[in-house]
Write a protein that holds these residues in place. Structure first.
Motif, PDB file in Angstrom:
ATOM      1  N   GLU A 115       0.826  -1.174   0.071  1.00 48.09           N
ATOM      2  CA  GLU A 115      -0.121   0.010   0.188  1.00 48.09           C
ATOM      3  C   GLU A 115       0.868   1.147   0.144  1.00 48.09           C
ATOM      4  O   GLU A 115       0.589   2.269  -0.773  1.00 48.09           O
ATOM      5  CB  GLU A 115      -0.778   0.001   1.176  1.00 48.09           C
ATOM      6  N   VAL A 116       1.976   1.134   0.650  1.00 46.85           N
ATOM      7  CA  VAL A 116       2.758   2.440   0.739  1.00 46.85           C
ATOM      8  C   VAL A 116       3.486   2.588  -0.417  1.00 46.85           C
ATOM      9  O   VAL A 116       3.670   3.681  -0.988  1.00 46.85           O
ATOM     10  CB  VAL A 116       3.869   2.136   2.039  1.00 46.85           C
ATOM     11  N   SER A 117       3.852   1.575  -1.188  1.00 45.42           N
ATOM     12  CA  SER A 117       4.723   1.473  -2.451  1.00 45.42           C
ATOM     13  C   SER A 117       3.634   2.067  -3.266  1.00 45.42           C
ATOM     14  O   SER A 117       4.202   3.076  -4.314  1.00 45.42           O
ATOM     15  CB  SER A 117       4.924  -0.062  -2.895  1.00 45.42           C
ATOM     16  N   THR A 157       5.020   7.679  -7.093  1.00 49.33           N
ATOM     17  CA  THR A 157       5.192   8.962  -7.800  1.00 49.33           C
ATOM     18  C   THR A 157       6.063   9.842  -6.756  1.00 49.33           C
ATOM     19  O   THR A 157       5.793   9.637  -5.774  1.00 49.33           O
ATOM     20  CB  THR A 157       4.044   9.650  -8.609  1.00 49.33           C
ATOM     21  N   TRP A 158       6.811  10.786  -7.430  1.00 49.49           N
ATOM     22  CA  TRP A 158       7.515  11.780  -6.594  1.00 49.49           C
ATOM     23  C   TRP A 158       6.654  12.641  -6.068  1.00 49.49           C
ATOM     24  O   TRP A 158       6.423  13.244  -4.910  1.00 49.49           O
ATOM     25  CB  TRP A 158       8.623  12.341  -7.086  1.00 49.49           C
ATOM     26  N   ALA A 159       5.205  12.908  -6.768  1.00 48.81           N
ATOM     27  CA  ALA A 159       4.166  13.724  -6.268  1.00 48.81           C
ATOM     28  C   ALA A 159       3.495  13.091  -5.158  1.00 48.81           C
ATOM     29  O   ALA A 159       3.110  13.751  -4.010  1.00 48.81           O
ATOM     30  CB  ALA A 159       3.221  13.842  -7.480  1.00 48.81           C
ATOM     31  N   GLY A 160       3.591  11.798  -5.073  1.00 47.84           N
ATOM     32  CA  GLY A 160       2.917  10.930  -3.926  1.00 47.84           C
ATOM     33  C   GLY A 160       3.735  10.831  -2.821  1.00 47.84           C
ATOM     34  O   GLY A 160       3.266  10.961  -1.607  1.00 47.84           O
ATOM     35  N   TYR A 161       5.220  10.918  -3.082  1.00 41.80           N
ATOM     36  CA  TYR A 161       6.021  10.870  -1.827  1.00 41.80           C
ATOM     37  C   TYR A 161       5.958  12.450  -1.271  1.00 41.80           C
ATOM     38  O   TYR A 161       5.902  12.401   0.004  1.00 41.80           O
ATOM     39  CB  TYR A 161       7.390  10.479  -2.251  1.00 41.80           C
ATOM     40  N   ARG A 162       5.724  13.263  -2.158  1.00 44.13           N
ATOM     41  CA  ARG A 162       5.843  14.795  -1.573  1.00 44.13           C
ATOM     42  C   ARG A 162       4.268  14.820  -0.639  1.00 44.13           C
ATOM     43  O   ARG A 162       4.560  15.402   0.557  1.00 44.13           O
ATOM     44  CB  ARG A 162       5.699  15.637  -2.661  1.00 44.13           C
ATOM     45  N   THR A 163       3.308  14.212  -1.403  1.00 45.22           N
ATOM     46  CA  THR A 163       2.194  14.252  -0.276  1.00 45.22           C
ATOM     47  C   THR A 163       2.101  13.600   0.961  1.00 45.22           C
ATOM     48  O   THR A 163       1.652  14.069   2.159  1.00 45.22           O
ATOM     49  CB  THR A 163       0.854  13.704  -1.041  1.00 45.22           C
ATOM     50  N   VAL A 164       3.012  12.428   1.069  1.00 37.94           N
ATOM     51  CA  VAL A 164       3.213  11.859   2.269  1.00 37.94           C
ATOM     52  C   VAL A 164       3.881  12.676   3.087  1.00 37.94           C
ATOM     53  O   VAL A 164       3.688  12.596   4.501  1.00 37.94           O
ATOM     54  CB  VAL A 164       3.824  10.441   1.968  1.00 37.94           C
ATOM     55  N   ALA A 165       5.009  13.229   2.655  1.00 45.82           N
ATOM     56  CA  ALA A 165       5.982  13.978   3.642  1.00 45.82           C
ATOM     57  C   ALA A 165       5.190  14.977   4.169  1.00 45.82           C
ATOM     58  O   ALA A 165       5.615  15.502   5.478  1.00 45.82           O
ATOM     59  CB  ALA A 165       7.079  14.399   2.532  1.00 45.82           C
ATOM     60  N   GLU A 166       4.177  15.513   3.478  1.00 46.59           N
ATOM     61  CA  GLU A 166       3.388  16.790   3.964  1.00 46.59           C
ATOM     62  C   GLU A 166       2.501  16.225   5.103  1.00 46.59           C
ATOM     63  O   GLU A 166       2.462  17.086   6.049  1.00 46.59           O
ATOM     64  CB  GLU A 166       2.496  17.431   2.911  1.00 46.59           C
ATOM     65  N   LYS A 167       1.976  15.284   4.851  1.00 43.77           N
ATOM     66  CA  LYS A 167       1.231  14.597   6.025  1.00 43.77           C
ATOM     67  C   LYS A 167       2.052  14.328   7.097  1.00 43.77           C
ATOM     68  O   LYS A 167       1.322  14.445   8.523  1.00 43.77           O
ATOM     69  CB  LYS A 167       0.516  13.507   5.629  1.00 43.77           C
ATOM     70  N   THR A 168       3.148  13.835   6.985  1.00 40.63           N
ATOM     71  CA  THR A 168       3.955  13.311   8.296  1.00 40.63           C
ATOM     72  C   THR A 168       4.395  14.496   9.057  1.00 40.63           C
ATOM     73  O   THR A 168       4.550  14.474  10.144  1.00 40.63           O
ATOM     74  CB  THR A 168       5.034  12.472   7.665  1.00 40.63           C
ATOM     75  N   ALA A 169       4.770  15.516   8.149  1.00 40.56           N
ATOM     76  CA  ALA A 169       5.260  16.820   8.846  1.00 40.56           C
ATOM     77  C   ALA A 169       4.195  17.393   9.850  1.00 40.56           C
ATOM     78  O   ALA A 169       4.728  17.943  10.933  1.00 40.56           O
ATOM     79  CB  ALA A 169       5.703  17.848   7.881  1.00 40.56           C
ATOM     80  N   LYS A 170       3.111  17.304   9.420  1.00 39.77           N
ATOM     81  CA  LYS A 170       1.931  17.795  10.127  1.00 39.77           C
ATOM     82  C   LYS A 170       1.594  17.177  11.218  1.00 39.77           C
ATOM     83  O   LYS A 170       1.154  17.337  12.505  1.00 39.77           O
ATOM     84  CB  LYS A 170       0.588  17.950   9.278  1.00 39.77           C
ATOM     85  N   VAL A 196       9.990  -1.506   4.429  1.00 38.09           N
ATOM     86  CA  VAL A 196      10.609  -1.122   3.312  1.00 38.09           C
ATOM     87  C   VAL A 196       9.668  -1.099   2.251  1.00 38.09           C
ATOM     88  O   VAL A 196       8.971  -2.181   1.900  1.00 38.09           O
ATOM     89  CB  VAL A 196      12.052  -1.903   2.928  1.00 38.09           C
ATOM     90  N   ALA A 197       9.521   0.091   1.540  1.00 42.57           N
ATOM     91  CA  ALA A 197       8.736   0.151   0.260  1.00 42.57           C
ATOM     92  C   ALA A 197       9.569   0.559  -0.826  1.00 42.57           C
ATOM     93  O   ALA A 197      10.917   1.000  -0.871  1.00 42.57           O
ATOM     94  CB  ALA A 197       7.604   1.284   0.612  1.00 42.57           C
ATOM     95  N   GLU A 198       8.859   0.079  -1.914  1.00 46.56           N
ATOM     96  CA  GLU A 198       9.661   0.539  -3.316  1.00 46.56           C
ATOM     97  C   GLU A 198      10.100   2.013  -3.320  1.00 46.56           C
ATOM     98  O   GLU A 198       9.233   2.818  -2.849  1.00 46.56           O
ATOM     99  CB  GLU A 198       8.712   0.132  -4.557  1.00 46.56           C
ATOM    100  N   PRO A 199      11.152   2.365  -4.102  1.00 39.74           N
ATOM    101  CA  PRO A 199      11.394   3.573  -4.119  1.00 39.74           C
ATOM    102  C   PRO A 199      10.505   4.636  -5.030  1.00 39.74           C
ATOM    103  O   PRO A 199      10.229   3.820  -5.943  1.00 39.74           O
ATOM    104  CB  PRO A 199      12.916   3.438  -4.774  1.00 39.74           C
ATOM    105  N   PRO A 200      10.291   5.715  -4.498  1.00 34.03           N
ATOM    106  CA  PRO A 200       9.396   6.620  -5.111  1.00 34.03           C
ATOM    107  C   PRO A 200       9.842   6.796  -6.801  1.00 34.03           C
ATOM    108  O   PRO A 200      11.111   6.959  -6.714  1.00 34.03           O
ATOM    109  CB  PRO A 200       9.491   7.827  -4.278  1.00 34.03           C
ATOM    110  N   GLY A 201       8.906   6.868  -7.743  1.00 34.60           N
ATOM    111  CA  GLY A 201       9.374   7.069  -8.892  1.00 34.60           C
ATOM    112  C   GLY A 201      10.114   5.986  -9.997  1.00 34.60           C
ATOM    113  O   GLY A 201      10.221   6.060 -10.870  1.00 34.60           O
ATOM    114  N   GLY A 202      10.261   4.735  -9.173  1.00 35.26           N
ATOM    115  CA  GLY A 202      10.822   3.679  -9.937  1.00 35.26           C
ATOM    116  C   GLY A 202      12.095   3.225  -9.424  1.00 35.26           C
ATOM    117  O   GLY A 202      13.019   3.810  -8.540  1.00 35.26           O
ATOM    118  N   ALA A 203      12.660   2.172  -9.855  1.00 35.03           N
ATOM    119  CA  ALA A 203      13.944   1.509  -9.477  1.00 35.03           C
ATOM    120  C   ALA A 203      15.217   2.148  -9.839  1.00 35.03           C
ATOM    121  O   ALA A 203      15.400   2.962 -10.852  1.00 35.03           O
ATOM    122  CB  ALA A 203      14.122  -0.020 -10.133  1.00 35.03           C
TER     123      ALA A 203
END
Length: 416
Positions: free
Chosen positions: A165-167, A172-185, A283-290
């Motif tokens: 689910e996290v992967s 995408t890097w946009a998805g990672y950015r969204t997660v980073a925003e949520k965790t920061a809050k 561990v999740a897959e890297p954002p944006g691909g291998a």
């Protein structure tokens, strides 16, 4: 690719060089002083422990001198310049491209039977191959990237916790950015420092700082987009601004301020080393691909009188069994394709809550594009890293930091 220039040593420097080399390789150690011994220089933690401990038993009729050598590459380059004191085999890091201008100092491993089309991940073979096709390094470890994250902190932030689910959420890097925003809050960050995020965005596209014709790519659109993305993570307060291997990084993990980060497989031991509890990380897959980076090689010197024996030793030390053991016991992720099928590598890992983390890393390593590595990469990486640090410290805007970095790179390239 431009040739690497080597300074001319004075007579006094030559004397000092000889003394330094002898202090490292002429005193102590297995078979010290025995010119018939096959000598191997390696750095601490650079070779699987099983390979180091088992090689003499595997080749009882050979005299093998294993020397753990500090500042190995500095001493190796000095030995190559003076023409004295070099080992038969040396472990060389991802800086192997800096030896392409003196590639004749190393054996072309294909002449001894190496086949760079099989058995090990293709990009590792490519990184050790000169523009002329000379293979000067046998693959050791790799650095497949991934997203490490804490399930308990993600759950508190209302985020999924399963690796699949996290992967999907951070595919995408946009998805990672969204997660980073949520965790920061929620009071913790999903980014340590963005240098590796910058590098991964290029690596997963197969782009290095230069192309095969020597054209500089580090000021192009893809590089600029990766830089701006990374810089925005900093300016928007989404990173803890702590580099891996630093005290600040360990403190951030221990204090639950860093709950996720993008990094290579070999950084996994840093988490437990920081005192983080077992069972909560995944561990999740890297954002944006291998994408993968780094790792070392075993190189055989042309001056060796034991080249065939040296190759047999290197091939055994780097077989799939030893490389698998190197991951399980030493944190060195393999380059051997057969190791990726080894049950010991794909087994559930208690520290990661029973996740088969090794299988995920193997998939990333095998699917990563080849990125051209050149002697000038260190110059570019240093300038970009410095620019992102300036942004992190609030000294420069992303625009001014990028401009300063490119000017620095241009000046250093001009001066050779």
């Amino acid at each position: 690719m431009r040739s690497r220039k080597h300074p001319t040593l004075s007579a006094s420097a030559l004397a000092l060089t000889t003394a330094l080399l002898c202090s490292s390789a002429c005193s102590g150690g297995i078979g010290s002083g025995d010119s018939d011994a096959l000598t191997i220089w390696y750095g601490s933690g650079s070779v699987p422990t099983s390979a180091v401990k088992g090689v003499q038993k595997q080749f009882p009729d050979m005299k093998i001198k294993l020397l753990r050598t500090s500042d190995l590459e500095t001493k190796l380059k000095l030995a190559l310049q003076t023409g004295s004191g070099a080992p038969d085999v040396a472990v060389i890091g991802n800086s192997i491209a800096s030896y392409t201008s003196i590639a004749s100092k190393f054996v072309d491993l294909t002449s001894l039977g190496a086949d760079p089309t099989k058995d090990y991940v293709a990009w590792k073979w490519a990184n050790a191959t000169t523009p002329e096709g000379r293979v000067i390094g046998f693959p050791i470890d790799t650095g497949p990237q991934a997203l490490f994250y804490r399930t308990d902190l993600f759950a508190k932030a209302g985020l999924p916790t399963g690796p699949s689910e996290v992967s999907a959420m951070t595919s995408t890097w946009a998805g990672y950015r969204t997660v980073a925003e949520k965790t920061a809050k929620e009071g913790f960050k999903a980014c340590d420092a963005p240098q590796q995020i910058y590098a991964l965005q290029l690596a997963q596209k197969g782009q290095g700082a230069f192309d095969s014709s020597g054209t500089y790519l580090g000021d192009g659109t893809l590089a600029r987009q990766a830089f701006d993305y990374s810089a925005r993570l900093l300016s928007d307060g989404l990173c803890v601004k702590a580099e891996p291997y630093s005290t600040d990084w360990s403190s951030a993990v221990a204090q639950n301020k860093l709950g996720a980060f993008v990094g290579p497989a070999y950084e996994a031991p840093l988490i437990s080393g920081a005192g983080s509890p077992s069972g909560v990380w995944r561990v999740a897959e890297p954002p944006g691909g291998a994408g993968s980076k780094g790792g070392s090689f075993m190189s055989i010197l042309s001056s060796s009188k034991h080249q065939k024996d040296a190759y047999a030793v290197v091939k055994w030390m780097m077989n799939s069994t030893n490389q698998t053991s190197g991951y399980v016991k030493d944190g060195l992720f393999p380059s051997s394709l057969d190791a990726y099928k080894d049950p010991d590598l794909t087994a559930p890992q208690p520290y990661f809550g029973g996740q088969k983390a090794g299988a995920l890393f193997a998939e990333v390593a095998e699917n990563s594009p080849t990125v051209l590595v050149t002697p000038q990469d260190a110059t570019v990486e240093g300038a970009i890293s410095g620019a992102l640090t300036s942004v992190a410290q609030g000294k420069e805007s992303a625009t001014s930091a990028w401009k300063a970095a490119q000017e620095q790179i241009a000046e250093q390239r001009k001066n050779g």
